[in-house]
Design an enzyme around this catalytic site. Structure first.
Site, PDB file in Angstrom:
ATOM      1  CB  THR A  40      -0.933  -0.028   1.231  1.00  0.00           C
ATOM      2  OG1 THR A  40      -1.784  -1.156   1.081  1.00  0.00           O
ATOM      3  CG2 THR A  40      -1.780   1.209   1.339  1.00  0.00           C
ATOM      4  CB  THR A 119       0.760  -3.647   6.397  1.00  0.00           C
ATOM      5  OG1 THR A 119      -0.552  -3.598   5.836  1.00  0.00           O
ATOM      6  CG2 THR A 119       1.425  -2.292   6.295  1.00  0.00           C
ATOM      7  CG  ASP A 120      -2.504  -7.439   3.645  1.00  0.00           C
ATOM      8  OD1 ASP A 120      -2.818  -6.563   4.460  1.00  0.00           O
ATOM      9  OD2 ASP A 120      -3.135  -7.643   2.576  1.00  0.00           O
ATOM     10  CE  LYS A 192      -2.695  -4.969   8.271  1.00  0.00           C
ATOM     11  NZ  LYS A 192      -2.803  -5.006   6.819  1.00  0.00           N
ATOM     12  CD  GLU A 313      -6.560 -27.833  27.706  1.00  0.00           C
ATOM     13  OE1 GLU A 313      -7.645 -28.423  27.629  1.00  0.00           O
ATOM     14  OE2 GLU A 313      -6.419 -26.612  27.457  1.00  0.00           O
TER      15      GLU A 313
HETATM   16  N1  ASP Z   1      -2.789  -5.451   0.891  1.00  0.00           N
HETATM   17  C1  ASP Z   1      -1.747  -4.500   1.161  1.00  0.00           C
HETATM   18  C2  ASP Z   1      -0.434  -5.227   1.135  1.00  0.00           C
HETATM   19  O1  ASP Z   1      -0.149  -5.950   2.047  1.00  0.00           O
HETATM   20  C3  ASP Z   1      -1.991  -3.815   2.442  1.00  0.00           C
HETATM   21  C4  ASP Z   1      -0.910  -2.882   2.905  1.00  0.00           C
HETATM   22  O2  ASP Z   1       0.176  -2.783   2.380  1.00  0.00           O
HETATM   23  O3  ASP Z   1      -1.167  -2.175   3.902  1.00  0.00           O
HETATM   24  O4  ASP Z   1       0.303  -5.056   0.209  1.00  0.00           O
END
Ligand code: ASP
Length: 356
Positions: A40, A119-120, A192, A313
């Site tokens: 992103t 970020t994913d 995340k 467990e």
């Molecule tokens: N879908 C995007 C990615 O991981 C989300 C992001 O970058 O925040 O590339």
């Protein structure tokens, strides 16, 4: 005539002093290489206020142009490794990235590396690099939650801070770091926690490594887990990793997916278990069948924080399972893929989970 000569010479001397002091300033700045992979932070939308956008649409030069003052922090060179949303990150790109980082950081005149990333799956790439980068120099991942075209895009300041962290000698030796929203996280602990919020990354079990404030950094602690130059994992001759699947547990879980995973070639299975890495009896039996066939089964948890302990467990000793300790399922998968490159017993793999 004599006066004119004196004026000309004075000007020549002033210009020489200015040029050499700016060269000196440039030489004194740290050298940081930015390796761009997409996400992103490189995303673009048709307007600044819409939620729909495309990840990985903008190149590294455009991203740098949006960050005033970034070149005051360091001499910067940018390289494009890939341009994908990190949902499309692959083992192949991760290996290419790791190998490139090791080459770049092997150069005496490079002080640190920044990786722009979605970020994913950032936590997976960060943890992977933490295990396979062979350098003490700073390696910093950065991304953004809003695309580059958004009103109040968070990418430019994140990138500024990431370069500030990569250029800071105090970042060295702390393993791979992630800089997001002014916080500096260690690769082992961050995760995340929110699908869309700018404040999404947390390090719930171990806390922050530090904070970044407009290029100035404050460090609180260093990750205790083995990483980078102390790591036994080496991917310099590796071109693919063994398949490891993650299966999500739930009440009344169907065990068939465990059998299907084995039948379709998984060498390892990570169970995102309920609670302390639990699963129902039929799934435990399927997992034990998998372990008997030589597939390594790691019990992790779908719960966001906490550890998964051995023999609580579930009788791991009897069933020949591995407990993930502090690693969430997605990071447990990364460690298991690397572990499976070696001929290790289940108890040796368990030790890796206590070490890395
Ligand atoms: N879908 C995007 C990615 O991981 C989300 C992001 O970058 O925040 O590339």
């Amino acid at each position: 005539m004599e006066r004119q000569c004196r004026i000309i010479w004075t000007r020549v001397i002033v210009i020489c002093v200015l040029v050499s002091s700016s060269c000196l300033a440039q030489d004194q700045k740290p050298n940081v290489v930015i390796l761009a992979t997409g996400g992103t932070i490189a995303g673009a939308a048709a307007t600044g206020t819409q939620s729909a956008y495309t990840s990985g649409a903008v190149g590294i030069d455009t991203m740098l142009a949006a960050v005033p003052g970034i070149r005051d922090l360091a001499n910067i060179k940018g390289e494009q490794i890939s341009n994908v949303g990190s949902q499309d990150m692959t083992v192949e790109i991760m290996l290419t990235l790791a190998k490139r980082i090791n080459v770049v950081l092997g150069q005496a005149d490079v002080d640190g590396v920044v990786i722009t990333h979605g970020t994913d799956t950032m936590e997976e790439t960060a943890y992977f690099l933490n295990l396979v980068v062979k350098s003490n120099k700073p390696v910093v991942l950065v991304g953004s939650m809003r695309p580059s075209t958004a009103v109040s895009a968070d990418g430019p300041l994140n990138l500024f801070n990431a370069v500030g962290v990569a250029a800071d000698p105090k970042s060295a030796g702390r393993g791979v770091l992630v800089v997001m929203n002014d916080w500096i996280h260690g690769a082992h602990s961050l995760t995340k926690t929110n699908t869309t919020a700018v404040q999404t990354f947390m390090s719930p079990l171990r806390g922050l490594v530090g904070v970044a404030n407009y290029g100035k950094n404050d460090y609180y602690n260093s990750p205790i887990w083995k990483h980078t130059i102390e790591s036994e994992f080496d991917v310099s001759d590796v071109s693919h990793l063994p398949r490891v699947d993650i299966l999500y547990a739930y009440s009344d879980m169907a065990p068939d997916l465990i059998d299907a995973s084995v039948a379709t070639g998984a060498k390892g299975i990570v169970i995102a278990g309920v609670g302390n890495g639990n699963m129902n009896k039929p799934s435990l039996e399927a997992a034990a069948r998998a372990a008997k066939k030589g597939v390594v089964v790691v019990r992790s948890s779908r719960v966001a924080t906490g550890t998964v302990g051995r023999n609580v467990e579930v009788n791991d000793d009897e069933m020949n399972f591995v407990a993930s300790d502090e690693l969430n399922p997605q990071k447990a998968r990364i460690l298991l893929m690397l572990a499976l490159l070696k001929p290790l017993t289940t108890s040796e793999i368990q030790q890796l989970f206590y070490t890395y």
